[in-house]
Motif scaffolding. Structure first.
Motif, PDB file in Angstrom:
ATOM      1  N   PRO A   1     -17.407 -75.246  22.566  1.00 50.76           N
ATOM      2  CA  PRO A   1     -18.146 -74.669  21.719  1.00 50.76           C
ATOM      3  C   PRO A   1     -19.479 -75.197  21.089  1.00 50.76           C
ATOM      4  N   SER A   2     -19.749 -76.506  21.796  1.00 47.09           N
ATOM      5  CA  SER A   2     -21.135 -77.093  21.054  1.00 47.09           C
ATOM      6  C   SER A   2     -22.304 -76.154  21.086  1.00 47.09           C
TER       7      SER A   2
ATOM      8  N   THR B   1     -17.176 -87.342  19.505  1.00 48.69           N
ATOM      9  CA  THR B   1     -18.001 -87.342  20.606  1.00 48.69           C
ATOM     10  C   THR B   1     -18.880 -86.311  20.751  1.00 48.69           C
ATOM     11  N   GLU B   2     -18.524 -85.019  20.498  1.00 50.08           N
ATOM     12  CA  GLU B   2     -19.354 -83.708  20.482  1.00 50.08           C
ATOM     13  C   GLU B   2     -20.216 -83.734  19.314  1.00 50.08           C
ATOM     14  N   LEU B   3     -19.850 -84.327  18.226  1.00 51.40           N
ATOM     15  CA  LEU B   3     -20.632 -84.160  17.064  1.00 51.40           C
ATOM     16  C   LEU B   3     -21.659 -85.361  17.234  1.00 51.40           C
TER      17      LEU B   3
ATOM     18  N   ASP C   1     -29.332 -85.001  19.720  1.00 54.70           N
ATOM     19  CA  ASP C   1     -29.983 -83.869  20.298  1.00 54.70           C
ATOM     20  C   ASP C   1     -31.560 -83.922  19.629  1.00 54.70           C
ATOM     21  N   ALA C   2     -32.496 -83.808  20.523  1.00 55.28           N
ATOM     22  CA  ALA C   2     -33.743 -84.022  20.003  1.00 55.28           C
ATOM     23  C   ALA C   2     -34.124 -82.973  19.059  1.00 55.28           C
TER      24      ALA C   2
ATOM     25  N   PHE D   1     -14.923 -72.894  15.071  1.00 52.80           N
ATOM     26  CA  PHE D   1     -15.005 -73.356  16.449  1.00 52.80           C
ATOM     27  C   PHE D   1     -13.669 -74.255  16.735  1.00 52.80           C
ATOM     28  N   VAL D   2     -13.138 -74.082  17.933  1.00 52.16           N
ATOM     29  CA  VAL D   2     -12.112 -74.859  18.270  1.00 52.16           C
ATOM     30  C   VAL D   2     -12.477 -75.437  19.534  1.00 52.16           C
TER      31      VAL D   2
END
Length: 419
Positions: free
Chosen positions: A35-36, A65-67, A73-74, A266-267
């Motif tokens: 969901p990222s 890790t997703e966070l 993210d630029a 989000f999951v």
């Protein structure tokens, strides 16, 4: 970073902690139903809209890790003053109160602004100092010092409060004093956040994005107290916030009410390594193989050992990295240059013994056998003690959620060996 060429290097590469920095770029592998991208889209849409997102998944599924990927993210960095922090870094997961979170937000925004080169206006500094110096004296994190400016004293006080080894995490008395003194002053804390966020926008031309990780670590009762009883308060700060939450909270009767406070939820899914019918699922297995081969040369593990560890991981990222690290160590102790099926089985046996210690009630096994048979939890989601047991099994990773076109559930493969 290159893949490991020895088991010693591989042991270090399979650190089960979240990926960040060079390791994130070298080792990260995406997954289906991630969901990222949706979260990123909401955050970048109208940066000044104070969207509040809930982000969950099983512990060890890769949420942190997703966070970290989101924070690196630029476009996100260009749009926001980023204020990420982990619960375990500055707060106490075993003694957590909504006021602790609001205090941490204010202190971290102030410090992040300083680190970004922002000179907070003198009037704002004076107002904050008038509020915090008395609190700091009582709670022991900010002292009178006429030789330094108000801004420096405030910066030092906030660092003592929420920095490494900060008092908000390590000193129960500090938490108690602040909670008692701030219980009737929540509106003032929210006003401070409004001024800080507005100053960031006017001075840096950026919004503020707070990312709070590890809020899935406290128990379910604490999560209910935060997000159900204080959900309206936690959505008041005038900026974007991503809150992690325990996955068990999504299965409570209060969850529908909780979602009304927040913009979206989000999951983060586990990776399917088998189908609902129990057959191997090649796309998920391939993803897990990529996770391993990004970190070490494939010659360092026998194919049957890797297949076994992937299957027994249940598609859990931290479970796989932990099993790989344990297997690396066992092979090194045995004087081997590669992991064999023997070391893989020994690593799984260790995890199985951990589960044996915590799954000691007959009721645990009744529910586990039912989920293993039905691949769903609706029929066991009833009121009373049975529901409490279900929440416990979700929280300790005995029951895992998966997703294809629809969600389904299964018993962790290592736990299934106990049935």
């Amino acid at each position: 970073m290159r893949p490991a060429t020895t088991l010693e290097e591989a042991y270090l590469a399979f650190d089960p902690g979240p990926l960040r920095g060079p390791a994130l770029k070298a080792y990260y592998v995406d997954r289906p139903h991630n969901p990222s991208a949706e979260m990123r889209q909401i955050l970048l849409t109208a940066p000044d809209e104070p969207h509040k997102l809930l982000f969950t998944g099983h512990r060890g599924s890769g949420k942190s890790t997703e966070l970290n990927l989101l924070a690196e993210d630029a476009e996100i960095q260009q749009a926001f003053l980023l204020v990420p922090f982990g619960l375990e870094e500055i707060l106490d997961p075993l003694d957590l109160h909504f006021l602790d979170i609001l205090v941490a937000m204010e202190a971290k925004i102030y410090l992040a602004g300083r680190e970004a080169g922002l000179s907070w206006p003198e009037e704002l500094v004076r107002i904050l100092a008038d509020f915090w110096v008395p609190q700091g004296r009582k709670a022991g994190f900010l002292q009178e010092d006429e030789t330094t400016s108000l801004s420096e004293r405030l910066t030092g006080g906030f660092r003592h409060l929420v920095g490494p080894y900060g008092r908000l995490r390590l000193e129960p008395l500090t938490r108690q004093i602040l909670r008692e003194n701030l219980a009737g002053r929540v509106s003032e804390l929210i006003t401070h956040l409004l001024w800080l966020v507005g100053t960031v926008r006017s001075s840096l031309n950026r919004g503020v994005l707070i990312i709070i990780d590890d809020l899935d670590k406290p128990d379910l009762a604490t999560a209910r107290a935060l997000f159900y009883e204080r959900g309206t308060t936690l959505t008041q700060p005038p900026c974007k916030i991503v809150y992690t939450v325990p996955i068990a909270l999504f299965y409570t009767g209060e969850f529908r009410t909780i979602t009304r406070y927040f913009t979206a939820r989000f999951v983060h899914p586990n990776i399917n390594v088998q189908t609902r019918g129990g057959k191997p699922y090649p796309p998920g297995i391939k993803t897990m193989h990529q996770v391993v081969y990004r970190r070490m040369n494939q010659e360092l593990i026998a194919p049957d050992a890797l297949d076994y560890l992937v299957r027994m991981s249940g598609g859990m990222m931290r479970e796989l990295t932990t099993l790989m690290r344990t297997s690396c160590n066992k092979a090194r102790v045995a004087g081997k240059w590669r992991i064999s099926l023997q070391e893989a089985k020994e690593a799984v046996d260790e995890v199985q013994r951990d589960y044996e210690r915590i799954l000691h009630r007959k009721e645990h096994y009744v529910l586990l056998r039912q989920v293993a048979r039905e691949k769903r939890i609706r029929d066991v989601h009833t009121e009373g003690d049975e529901t409490n047991i279900l929440m416990e099994l979700l929280h300790n990773l005995s029951i895992l959620e998966y997703r294809n076109e629809e969600s389904w559930w299964d018993v962790h493969p290592i736990v299934a060996r106990l049935l």
